[in-house]
Design a protein around this motif. Structure first.
Motif, PDB file in Angstrom:
ATOM      1  N   GLN A 242      -0.320   0.240  -4.865  1.00 21.23           N
ATOM      2  CA  GLN A 242       0.676   1.069  -4.193  1.00 21.23           C
ATOM      3  C   GLN A 242       2.083   0.733  -4.685  1.00 21.23           C
ATOM      4  O   GLN A 242       2.942   1.588  -4.745  1.00 21.23           O
ATOM      5  N   ARG A 243       2.287  -0.508  -5.061  1.00 19.72           N
ATOM      6  CA  ARG A 243       3.618  -0.937  -5.501  1.00 19.72           C
ATOM      7  C   ARG A 243       3.872  -0.663  -6.984  1.00 19.72           C
ATOM      8  O   ARG A 243       4.960  -0.269  -7.370  1.00 19.72           O
ATOM      9  N   LYS A 244       2.855  -0.895  -7.814  1.00 22.78           N
ATOM     10  CA  LYS A 244       3.008  -0.639  -9.251  1.00 22.78           C
ATOM     11  C   LYS A 244       1.648  -0.699  -9.935  1.00 22.78           C
ATOM     12  O   LYS A 244       0.670  -1.161  -9.356  1.00 22.78           O
ATOM     13  N   SER A 245       1.602  -0.249 -11.172  1.00 22.56           N
ATOM     14  CA  SER A 245       0.374  -0.265 -11.961  1.00 22.56           C
ATOM     15  C   SER A 245       0.144  -1.655 -12.533  1.00 22.56           C
ATOM     16  O   SER A 245       1.097  -2.396 -12.795  1.00 22.56           O
TER      17      SER A 245
ATOM     18  N   SER B 235      -3.585   2.752 -12.306  1.00 25.68           N
ATOM     19  CA  SER B 235      -2.552   3.230 -11.393  1.00 25.68           C
ATOM     20  C   SER B 235      -3.183   4.162 -10.369  1.00 25.68           C
ATOM     21  O   SER B 235      -4.278   4.687 -10.579  1.00 25.68           O
TER      22      SER B 235
END
Length: 154
Positions: A57-60, A105
């Motif tokens: 959710q924050r980054k890949s 992602s």
């Protein structure tokens, strides 16, 4: 009392005093309640897939990084990623700089699901911990965080 029953009671008495057992009891209650809320909401994820959704959710991340973050082996992470990809919750692409890496992602559907899960987890925590006063919750969180921080140094 029969020998087997006596052995069980001795085992049970010893384990019930275990720190690990008490932590497990708390975890089981929280997970059971959260799973019930997820089922009510129609969210059909396996428990080991949940951290992946929340982390992404924050980054890949690369598959290797997800393996390291979740402390799970590569094959286990790959199975979860494949299942999430079939559900169209994650997208897997080759890294542009290092073709040996796969970058994972969230899809738009995965992002939406992660937001829903985050709200359900907050609701579950509030409902489960409602048996404690605000002061007790604050003290417990500080204590548990302190334990976790100390154990992270091992």
């Amino acid at each position: 009392m029969e020998k087997n029953e006596e052995d069980f009671n001795t085992f049970n008495d010893g384990i019930s005093e275990s720190f690990f057992f008490q932590i497990h009891r708390m975890k089981r209650t929280i997970f059971r309640h959260t799973n019930a809320l997820m089922n009510e909401a129609g969210i059909n994820l396996q428990l080991e897939q949940l951290p992946i959704i929340m982390i992404l959710q924050r980054k890949s991340f690369s598959q290797r990084e997800l393996s390291d973050i979740t402390m799970r082996d590569k094959s286990s992470i790959l199975r979860s990623i494949n299942a999430l990809e079939k559900k169209v919750l994650v997208n897997v692409q080759k890294d542009k700089e290092d073709k040996r890496k796969n970058i994972v992602s969230l899809t738009e559907e995965g992002i939406s699901l992660a937001k829903s899960i985050r709200l359900l987890m907050k609701r579950s925590e509030d409902e489960v911990l409602a048996v404690f006063s605000v002061k007790e919750r604050t003290e417990a969180l500080e204590t548990i965080r302190g334990y976790a921080d100390k154990l992270d140094t091992l």
